[in-house]
Enzyme design. Structure first.
Site, PDB file in Angstrom:
ATOM      1  N   ASP A   1       0.850  -1.189   0.000  1.00  0.00           N
ATOM      2  CA  ASP A   1       0.000   0.000   0.000  1.00  0.00           C
ATOM      3  C   ASP A   1       0.886   1.239   0.000  1.00  0.00           C
ATOM      4  O   ASP A   1       2.051   1.185   0.399  1.00  0.00           O
ATOM      5  CB  ASP A   1      -0.915   0.009   1.225  1.00  0.00           C
TER       6      ASP A   1
ATOM      7  N   TYR B   1      -9.993   6.647 -16.479  1.00  0.00           N
ATOM      8  CA  TYR B   1     -10.287   5.464 -15.682  1.00  0.00           C
ATOM      9  C   TYR B   1     -10.861   4.354 -16.556  1.00  0.00           C
ATOM     10  O   TYR B   1     -10.488   3.182 -16.422  1.00  0.00           O
ATOM     11  CB  TYR B   1     -11.277   5.829 -14.578  1.00  0.00           C
TER      12      TYR B   1
ATOM     13  N   LYS C   1      -9.140   0.636 -17.031  1.00  0.00           N
ATOM     14  CA  LYS C   1      -9.791  -0.613 -16.632  1.00  0.00           C
ATOM     15  C   LYS C   1     -10.079  -1.508 -17.834  1.00  0.00           C
ATOM     16  O   LYS C   1     -10.051  -2.743 -17.706  1.00  0.00           O
ATOM     17  CB  LYS C   1     -11.059  -0.313 -15.844  1.00  0.00           C
TER      18      LYS C   1
END
Length: 253
Positions: free
Chosen positions: A38, A157, A161
């Site tokens: 992360d 985006y 994707k």
């Protein structure tokens, strides 16, 4: 059928919160040794403590996964501390500003593509030699409804994707004879902390607005994690190259 995940080494990216956190906890519950990757050291450390408090095994590596040095550190740590890399979950991602193509700045485009598509590419490339040497491996990517349609997000985006979907399918074909499976989930609306910075007066958000009536019930992160866990498990041993909508039927509308 048992999950077959007990003792396996698992990398989960974006595991400090949301879907990633729920996924890391789910794998740990199955007995996997989990690497928490992360950007936020505090949240990653908190998830490690949560897993350890429940009797599980976890380690955290923090940094920008679009940087090769961070990717190398993640994989090396997984090999050393988790006993290898049996499962990779490419979950980390960021939203765009719902910008229409004509409104997308270079900075927005490059950041979204770097985090959502380049980082999974780099990490997958880095773990492949270990999976190939073992003769097995499961990769699960977090795509999106925006990877299945053009009305779920902005241009950057959506492109990122769709790229994840293509990467998943190509990976599945290229390495299926070497024992490696690649699948993806396509989440619909999910209760996470990912909130886009939207300019309400811009063309993109206005154009997309009418389509969000089809989203339906918002999922909990644990529902997405359950799908990821299934696709990585032995129960999905013959599932390869699948893009699984986890969206309460949004993809069927």
């Amino acid at each position: 059928m048992a999950s077959g995940l007990d003792g396996r080494g698992v990398i989960v990216t974006g595991a400090g919160s949301g879907i990633g956190r729920a996924t890391a906890l789910a794998f740990a519950t199955e007995g996997a040794r989990v690497l928490i990757a992360d950007l936020n050291a505090e949240s990653a450390g908190a998830v490690v403590k949560e897993i350890e408090a429940a009797g599980g095994t976890a380690v955290a590596v923090t940094g920008d996964l679009s940087e090769q040095s961070v990717v190398d550190q993640v994989v090396a740590t997984a090999v050393e501390r988790c006993g290898g890399v049996d499962v990779l979950v490419n979950n980390a991602g960021i939203m765009d500003r719902m910008s229409a193509l004509g409104e997308v700045s270079d900075a927005e485009w490059e950041r979204v593509i770097r985090v959502n598509l380049t980082a999974p590419f780099l990490l997958t490339r880095a773990v492949l030699p270990h999976m190939l040497a073992a003769g097995r491996g499961a990769i699960v990517n977090t795509a999106s409804e925006a990877g299945l349609r053009g009305s779920a997000a902005g241009a950057a985006y959506t492109a990122s994707k769709h790229g994840v979907v293509g990467l998943t399918k190509n990976l599945a074909v290229m390495y299926r004879d070497q024992g490696i499976r690649a699948n993806a989930i396509a989440p619909g609306g999910t209760a996470t902390g990912m909130i886009p910075d939207i300019d309400g007066e811009a063309h993109g958000p206005k154009a997309l607005g009418p389509y969000f009536g089809n989203v339906g019930r918002v999922a909990q992160p644990e529902e997405q994690a359950a799908a990821i866990l299934f696709l990585a498990s032995d129960a999905a041993a013959n599932i390869n190259g699948a893009i699984l909508p986890v969206d309460n039927g949004w993809a069927a509308v």
